[in-house]
Design a protein around this motif. Structure first.
Motif, PDB file in Angstrom:
ATOM      1  N   GLU A 257       0.856  -1.175   0.000  1.00 43.31           N
ATOM      2  CA  GLU A 257       0.000   0.000   0.000  1.00 43.31           C
ATOM      3  C   GLU A 257       0.893   1.226   0.000  1.00 43.31           C
ATOM      4  OE1 GLU A 257      -3.179  -0.541   2.861  1.00 43.31           O
ATOM      5  OE2 GLU A 257      -3.308   1.653   2.957  1.00 43.31           O
ATOM      6  N   ALA A 258       0.733   2.093  -0.988  1.00 42.07           N
ATOM      7  CA  ALA A 258       1.675   3.202  -1.140  1.00 42.07           C
ATOM      8  C   ALA A 258       0.983   4.550  -1.061  1.00 42.07           C
ATOM      9  CB  ALA A 258       2.404   3.088  -2.480  1.00 42.07           C
ATOM     10  N   THR A 259       1.380   5.351  -0.090  1.00 38.44           N
ATOM     11  CA  THR A 259       0.893   6.726  -0.026  1.00 38.44           C
ATOM     12  C   THR A 259       1.794   7.591  -0.905  1.00 38.44           C
ATOM     13  OG1 THR A 259       2.269   7.049   1.917  1.00 38.44           O
ATOM     14  CG2 THR A 259      -0.041   6.519   2.290  1.00 38.44           C
ATOM     15  N   GLY A 260       1.322   8.767  -1.220  1.00 36.97           N
ATOM     16  CA  GLY A 260       2.130   9.654  -2.038  1.00 36.97           C
ATOM     17  C   GLY A 260       2.092   9.257  -3.501  1.00 36.97           C
ATOM     18  N   ASN A 261       2.619  10.129  -4.344  1.00 31.20           N
ATOM     19  CA  ASN A 261       2.555   9.896  -5.781  1.00 31.20           C
ATOM     20  C   ASN A 261       3.921   9.703  -6.402  1.00 31.20           C
ATOM     21  OD1 ASN A 261      -0.266  10.250  -5.906  1.00 31.20           O
ATOM     22  ND2 ASN A 261       0.028  12.461  -5.724  1.00 31.20           N
ATOM     23  N   GLY A 262       4.857   9.265  -5.645  1.00 32.45           N
ATOM     24  CA  GLY A 262       6.199   9.179  -6.163  1.00 32.45           C
ATOM     25  C   GLY A 262       6.435   7.935  -7.003  1.00 32.45           C
ATOM     26  N   ALA A 263       7.601   7.865  -7.604  1.00 30.42           N
ATOM     27  CA  ALA A 263       7.959   6.742  -8.466  1.00 30.42           C
ATOM     28  C   ALA A 263       8.712   5.667  -7.716  1.00 30.42           C
ATOM     29  CB  ALA A 263       8.790   7.252  -9.635  1.00 30.42           C
ATOM     30  N   ARG A 264       9.096   5.951  -6.478  1.00 27.34           N
ATOM     31  CA  ARG A 264       9.838   4.948  -5.719  1.00 27.34           C
ATOM     32  C   ARG A 264       9.233   4.839  -4.318  1.00 27.34           C
ATOM     33  NH1 ARG A 264      15.936   6.957  -6.212  1.00 27.34           N
ATOM     34  NH2 ARG A 264      14.935   8.985  -5.918  1.00 27.34           N
ATOM     35  N   VAL A 265       9.293   3.621  -3.765  1.00 33.91           N
ATOM     36  CA  VAL A 265       8.842   3.488  -2.381  1.00 33.91           C
ATOM     37  C   VAL A 265      10.026   3.711  -1.441  1.00 33.91           C
ATOM     38  CG1 VAL A 265       6.848   2.010  -2.637  1.00 33.91           C
ATOM     39  CG2 VAL A 265       9.125   0.990  -2.557  1.00 33.91           C
ATOM     40  N   LEU A 266       9.675   4.279  -0.286  1.00 32.45           N
ATOM     41  CA  LEU A 266      10.667   4.568   0.737  1.00 32.45           C
ATOM     42  C   LEU A 266      10.638   3.436   1.753  1.00 32.45           C
ATOM     43  CD1 LEU A 266      12.537   6.488   2.359  1.00 32.45           C
ATOM     44  CD2 LEU A 266      10.466   7.478   3.323  1.00 32.45           C
ATOM     45  N   LEU A 267      11.738   2.758   1.882  1.00 31.84           N
ATOM     46  CA  LEU A 267      11.795   1.642   2.827  1.00 31.84           C
ATOM     47  C   LEU A 267      12.800   1.961   3.912  1.00 31.84           C
ATOM     48  CD1 LEU A 267      11.835  -1.115   0.086  1.00 31.84           C
ATOM     49  CD2 LEU A 267       9.918  -0.502   1.563  1.00 31.84           C
ATOM     50  N   ARG A 268      12.298   2.166   5.144  1.00 33.34           N
ATOM     51  CA  ARG A 268      13.184   2.454   6.266  1.00 33.34           C
ATOM     52  C   ARG A 268      13.705   1.133   6.835  1.00 33.34           C
ATOM     53  NH1 ARG A 268      14.642   7.705   6.172  1.00 33.34           N
ATOM     54  NH2 ARG A 268      12.883   9.162   6.235  1.00 33.34           N
ATOM     55  N   PRO A 269      14.896   1.122   7.359  1.00 37.24           N
ATOM     56  CA  PRO A 269      15.465  -0.136   7.874  1.00 37.24           C
ATOM     57  C   PRO A 269      14.589  -0.800   8.924  1.00 37.24           C
ATOM     58  CG  PRO A 269      17.127   1.586   7.818  1.00 37.24           C
ATOM     59  CD  PRO A 269      15.828   2.235   7.474  1.00 37.24           C
ATOM     60  N   VAL A 322      18.450 -15.154   2.974  1.00 39.31           N
ATOM     61  CA  VAL A 322      17.276 -14.750   3.746  1.00 39.31           C
ATOM     62  C   VAL A 322      16.184 -14.268   2.815  1.00 39.31           C
ATOM     63  CG1 VAL A 322      18.457 -14.091   5.867  1.00 39.31           C
ATOM     64  CG2 VAL A 322      18.236 -12.455   4.001  1.00 39.31           C
ATOM     65  N   ILE A 323      15.063 -13.999   3.410  1.00 39.64           N
ATOM     66  CA  ILE A 323      13.988 -13.301   2.715  1.00 39.64           C
ATOM     67  C   ILE A 323      13.833 -11.964   3.391  1.00 39.64           C
ATOM     68  CG2 ILE A 323      11.530 -13.273   2.249  1.00 39.64           C
ATOM     69  CD1 ILE A 323      12.642 -15.437   0.734  1.00 39.64           C
ATOM     70  N   VAL A 324      13.727 -10.889   2.597  1.00 37.38           N
ATOM     71  CA  VAL A 324      13.470  -9.575   3.161  1.00 37.38           C
ATOM     72  C   VAL A 324      12.004  -9.273   2.950  1.00 37.38           C
ATOM     73  CG1 VAL A 324      13.993  -7.120   3.048  1.00 37.38           C
ATOM     74  CG2 VAL A 324      15.806  -8.782   2.641  1.00 37.38           C
ATOM     75  N   ARG A 325      11.298  -9.026   4.060  1.00 37.90           N
ATOM     76  CA  ARG A 325       9.877  -8.719   3.943  1.00 37.90           C
ATOM     77  C   ARG A 325       9.650  -7.227   3.969  1.00 37.90           C
ATOM     78  NH1 ARG A 325       7.377 -13.346   4.080  1.00 37.90           N
ATOM     79  NH2 ARG A 325       7.785 -14.810   5.763  1.00 37.90           N
ATOM     80  N   PRO A 326       8.976  -6.695   2.944  1.00 39.68           N
ATOM     81  CA  PRO A 326       8.646  -5.273   2.952  1.00 39.68           C
ATOM     82  C   PRO A 326       7.491  -5.020   3.907  1.00 39.68           C
ATOM     83  CG  PRO A 326       7.718  -6.297   1.014  1.00 39.68           C
ATOM     84  CD  PRO A 326       8.504  -7.361   1.708  1.00 39.68           C
ATOM     85  N   PRO A 327       7.270  -3.778   4.332  1.00 39.46           N
ATOM     86  CA  PRO A 327       6.128  -3.469   5.188  1.00 39.46           C
ATOM     87  C   PRO A 327       4.849  -3.506   4.376  1.00 39.46           C
ATOM     88  CG  PRO A 327       7.284  -1.470   4.587  1.00 39.46           C
ATOM     89  CD  PRO A 327       8.074  -2.611   4.020  1.00 39.46           C
ATOM     90  N   ALA A 328       3.739  -3.524   5.078  1.00 39.29           N
ATOM     91  CA  ALA A 328       2.462  -3.552   4.370  1.00 39.29           C
ATOM     92  C   ALA A 328       2.198  -2.216   3.705  1.00 39.29           C
ATOM     93  CB  ALA A 328       1.349  -3.883   5.353  1.00 39.29           C
ATOM     94  N   ARG A 329       2.698  -1.164   4.318  1.00 40.19           N
ATOM     95  CA  ARG A 329       2.406   0.168   3.799  1.00 40.19           C
ATOM     96  C   ARG A 329       3.701   0.968   3.776  1.00 40.19           C
ATOM     97  NH1 ARG A 329      -1.523   2.661   7.493  1.00 40.19           N
ATOM     98  NH2 ARG A 329      -3.027   1.445   6.308  1.00 40.19           N
ATOM     99  N   ALA A 330       3.859   1.753   2.730  1.00 41.52           N
ATOM    100  CA  ALA A 330       5.048   2.604   2.646  1.00 41.52           C
ATOM    101  C   ALA A 330       4.707   3.871   1.898  1.00 41.52           C
ATOM    102  CB  ALA A 330       6.182   1.866   1.938  1.00 41.52           C
ATOM    103  N   HIS A 331       5.552   4.849   2.082  1.00 41.05           N
ATOM    104  CA  HIS A 331       5.366   6.123   1.401  1.00 41.05           C
ATOM    105  C   HIS A 331       6.170   6.103   0.105  1.00 41.05           C
ATOM    106  CE1 HIS A 331       4.329  10.313   1.148  1.00 41.05           C
ATOM    107  NE2 HIS A 331       5.594  10.656   1.006  1.00 41.05           N
ATOM    108  N   SER A 332       5.749   6.882  -0.853  1.00 41.56           N
ATOM    109  CA  SER A 332       6.516   6.926  -2.103  1.00 41.56           C
ATOM    110  C   SER A 332       7.015   8.337  -2.370  1.00 41.56           C
ATOM    111  CB  SER A 332       5.655   6.446  -3.272  1.00 41.56           C
ATOM    112  OG  SER A 332       4.611   7.373  -3.523  1.00 41.56           O
TER     113      SER A 332
END
Lengths: 334, 251, 268
Positions: A257-269, A322-332
């Motif tokens: 789920e992505a908020t914002g209208n950007g072209a990339r998602v922001l993934l914090r550590p 490993v597997i890296v799991r992204p969050p359910a929601r992120a900003h773009s």
């Protein structure tokens, strides 16, 4: 006191130091002006202090236009990056400077000085000449000097720049408590995000003389307006969005789920998680570096296409795959 | 300041290249030409330059150890020593000339004190000039080098030691290159000072070809303004050149 | 951590001592000659005044060259005052305006006389402004040309080193008005430099010879010109006495200036 500045423009030979800069510091709160070197932070501080006249724009204290008012009359406690202590005076006399020029009685002067020194815990060494004091001691005296003025607001320019990490942390906490005790309005200029987070509730991000984004700390951290702000305020990985549908974005096969209208998602550590290889979902990756950061592990994981992600994990995985799991929601952002 | 100084200097430069007023025949050539044409004047110029060069070199060499000690040593009385060196710097040339005569003149002190009667009278002429030049060059060289050397970072020398250099190697490969600019600066300053020293020459070399005195003669005696201008110009230009060179490598 | 005393430093120290003695010896001799019969020092004079004692030599000097002394004092005070009143503000202003274009150039211009050998400068001046010989004003101007740069540089360097500009800004934010800034920041920061500059200016004027000599007339000159006359016409004891007087004026000025932080590398 509420500080407001509107449409400030400052030109120096060669470039525009401040370009149409607006901002507010609400009474009793601390705002941090953060940005890389050369962004115009010190220029902004100098304009608010009255040391530099803006080529355009206004500065208001509680609504009153003070743009034309000289520094002597603005009653702002300024702590300069280079401290600017009067080396020909003792620490005490430095602190007494403002009460003295204000013409206060000797008793009142002494009271102000004693109070200020007590607040910054500089009583022990204040009697010595300023030039023989250590870095941390000088910092405290500089702070006391600004406080003794009973200023309407504090302006702090890179307050801990020349100090070592331990001292920096200690003084930062003391300053935080001090500001709260005083209920002071403060504007803090810094390039260090830890200082900004520790001391300020609101941020103004400056870039090349312009305001990139302004707002409270959590908002700017969670939903930055640009990649610049995102990386300025913390570690981040940015991955391109492959497809958008119904408010969700597909990133490497995973739907977020992505908020914002950007072209990339922001993934914090701290939003990413590690799982054992073989679990379903997530992105397969190999761990290339991991170090313990006292509380969690800072893991660098490399995806199949060599992109690297930074993950904060509570436990160190046993296997390199490993597997890296992204969050359910992120900003773009772009 | 512009009016009072730059303008006269410019005017001086110009008049050196023009013939003098009220001159006839041979004398009507520009001062700068005659300066180099006349053998006596040429000798005066040569003496000035050569002597200043030699003494400057000598003083830098002589004073280097002392300068090093003052800059880097830690012994009591350094301030006093520095004061002693500062004193001759503020003496005007005439006094220094007098001191030279007092020591080495026809009736000077040194010949009798040292029982070397052959020294008597050596004050006048080349020897006396050299001694007098030395007298004010020694402090100048020492203090100029001391200042520059004091800025040498001990840390650099220590770093060199940790990299495996012996004390001799450190001295040769680190300290010496750091000294060189100081020495160049000191040389430039002392050379310029003695080239232009007038008072000394008046007392000690009144009958010896040396440029400042000839300059004085041209100006007041023969009223040859063009020649005087030429000489003054040469002195000023040479001094300025050397100083500029010294400063560039000294920074 | 003890540093090993390098032999070079010890040798250097000894040579410094030797050089210092070499420098002091002639001075000591001359001063002694002014007070004692010079024969005892091995100096014999061709024009020995029979039975001359110290008192007579000094009295002679004061009689003959008394006016020179007075002129020197007048010129020195005037040149020193002008140098300080003009040079100190100039040096300070230039130090604080450092980043503005032209400040550096202006400073070089103001200190130009220090780079030109005295005699050349004197000739240049006198060719351009043919002097009414011995006029006091002209003497003062000539001296100012040398005292002013020293004052400007001394004060300017201190202002720069103590970062006066930023300090004054800080004082402004602390509420200090113009007068207060001068009184509480400028003055304490520049006190010593001003004193040193004044002393150096006086010393420079007191010893100035090049310009003065060319300007002086037999009746009107400064003490250094008197010294020249003395060296060329008087007997040795008298010349020694005159020199002693010169030193008596110079030494205290130089020592005091050094105590206030003056650095003598560039002369005076």
């Amino acid at each position: 006191m509420r500080i407001a500045f509107e449409r400030l423009r400052v030109d120096v030979p060669g470039h525009r130091a401040l370009d149409d800069v607006d901002g507010v510091v609400e009474s009793g709160s601390v705002t941090a002006v953060i940005g890389p070197s050369g962004a115009g932070k010190s220029s902004l501080l100098n304009v608010i202090a009255g040391l530099v006249r803006p080529d355009a724009g206004r500065v208001r204290f509680d609504g009153d236009d003070v743009t034309a008012s000289p520094p002597e009359r603005r009653r702002l406690g300024v702590v300069f990056q280079d401290l600017r202590l009067f080396d020909f005076l003792s620490g005490r006399d430095n602190v007494a400077f403002a009460p003295r020029v204000a013409g206060l009685s000797a008793d009142e002067q002494r009271r102000r000085v004693d109070d200020a020194l007590a607040l910054v815990r500089a009583d022990a060494f204040a009697a010595r000449p300023a030039r023989v004091l250590s870095g941390g001691e000088r910092q405290r005296i500089a702070l006391a000097r600004a406080i003794a003025m009973a200023p309407r607001a504090l302006l702090l320019d890179e307050p801990f720049a020349a100090l070592d990490a331990e001292l920096r942390r200690r003084l930062r906490d003391e300053l935080r408590a001090l500001i709260r005790t005083l209920g002071a309005t403060a504007l803090l200029v810094t390039h260090d995000r830890d200082d900004a987070f520790a001391l300020a509730s609101r941020f103004i991000v400056l870039r090349d003389g312009r305001v990139e984004q302004a707002g409270d700390a959590a908002t700017l951290y969670g939903t930055p307006a640009s990649a610049f702000v995102a990386t300025l305020l913390g570690e981040a990985t940015l991955l391109p969005i492959e497809e958008r549908r119904d408010g969700k974005a597909r990133v490497r096969g995973e739907w977020i789920e992505a908020t914002g209208n950007g072209a990339r998602v922001l993934l914090r550590p701290e939003a990413l998680a590690l799982a054992d290889a073989g679990s379903d979902g997530g992105w397969p990756a190999t761990i290339v570096d991991a170090r313990f950061a006292g509380g969690s592990w800072r893991v660098v994981a490399r995806l199949a296409d060599a992109t690297e992600l930074v993950v904060h994990a509570l436990h160190m995985p046993s296997d390199a795959s490993v597997i890296v799991r992204p969050p359910a929601r992120a900003h773009s952002v772009d | 300041m512009l009016a009072a100084f730059v303008w006269p200097l410019a005017r001086l430069a110009v008049s050196a290249f023009l013939p003098p007023r009220d001159a006839t025949g041979d004398d009507a050539r520009a001062g700068i030409v005659r300066l180099f044409a006349d053998s006596y004047d040429r000798r005066a110029l040569a003496h000035s330059v050569a002597l200043s060069l030699a003494v400057a070199l000598a003083s830098v060499a002589i004073c280097l150890p002392a300068a090093i000690a003052l800059a880097r040593g830690r012994f009591a009385g350094r301030a006093i020593l520095r004061g002693v060196f500062a004193l001759p710097l503020s003496l005007s040339g005439v006094v220094v000339g007098f001191l030279a005569v007092a020591m080495l003149g026809n009736a000077g002190a040194l010949p009798s004190l040292l029982h070397l009667p052959s020294l008597a009278g050596s004050a006048y002429g080349l020897g006396g000039l050299a001694v007098a030049y030395l007298y004010f060059e020694i402090p100048r060289a020492t203090l100029t080098m001391e200042t520059a050397l004091a800025a040498v970072d001990d840390g650099l020398l220590e770093a060199a030691r940790t990299l495996g250099a012996s004390p001799w190697q450190v001295a040769r490969w680190v300290f010496w290159p750091l000294c060189a600019p100081a020495m160049r600066a000191a040389f430039a300053v002392t050379f310029a000072a003695s080239l232009g020293s007038f008072g000394v020459a008046l007392i000690v070399a009144a009958r010896f070809p040396i440029l400042p005195v000839e300059l004085y003669r041209a100006f007041t005696g023969t009223l040859d303004d063009s020649l005087a201008a030429a000489m003054a110009l040469v002195i000023a230009v040479v001094a300025a050149l050397v100083l500029a060179l010294g400063r560039r490598s000294g920074r | 951590m003890a540093r090993r005393r390098r032999p070079l430093i010890i040798a250097g120290g000894i040579s410094a001592l030797v050089l210092a003695l070499v420098l002091l010896l002639p001075l000591a001799l001359v001063v002694a000659a002014a007070f004692a019969p010079s024969e005892s020092l091995g100096i014999s004079s061709e024009q020995w005044i029979a039975g001359a004692g110290a008192g007579r030599a000094f009295r002679y000097v004061l009689q003959t060259y008394g006016t020179h002394l007075i002129t020197s004092a007048q010129v020195a005070l005037a040149a020193g005052a002008i140098a300080l009143l003009l040079g100190a503000p100039a040096g300070t202003a230039l130090a604080m305006a450092e980043r503005r274009r032209g400040a550096r150039a202006l400073e070089t211009l103001l200190t130009l006389p220090l780079g030109v050998p005295g005699i050349a400068a004197a000739i240049a001046l006198l060719s351009a402004f043919p002097g009414r010989g011995g006029a006091l004003g002209l003497l003062v101007v000539g001296h100012v040309l040398y005292t002013l740069p020293y004052a400007t540089r001394t004060v300017g360097e201190t202002a720069r080193a103590s970062r006066l500009g930023p300090l004054l800004d800080a004082a402004r934010t602390l509420g200090a008005g113009r007068v207060q800034r001068v009184r509480f920041v400028l003055w304490p920061a520049l006190r010593r430099a001003l004193g040193s500059a004044a002393l150096v200016a006086l010393a420079v004027s007191w010893g100035e010879f090049n310009v003065t000599f060319l300007l002086a007339t037999p009746s009107r000159g400064t003490f250094p010109t008197a010294l020249y006359l003395s060296y060329t016409t008087n007997s040795f004891p008298v010349a020694a006495a005159a020199t002693t007087i010169m030193l008596a004026g110079l030494v205290p000025l130089v020592l005091l200036a050094l105590a206030l932080g003056h650095r003598p590398e560039q002369g005076a």
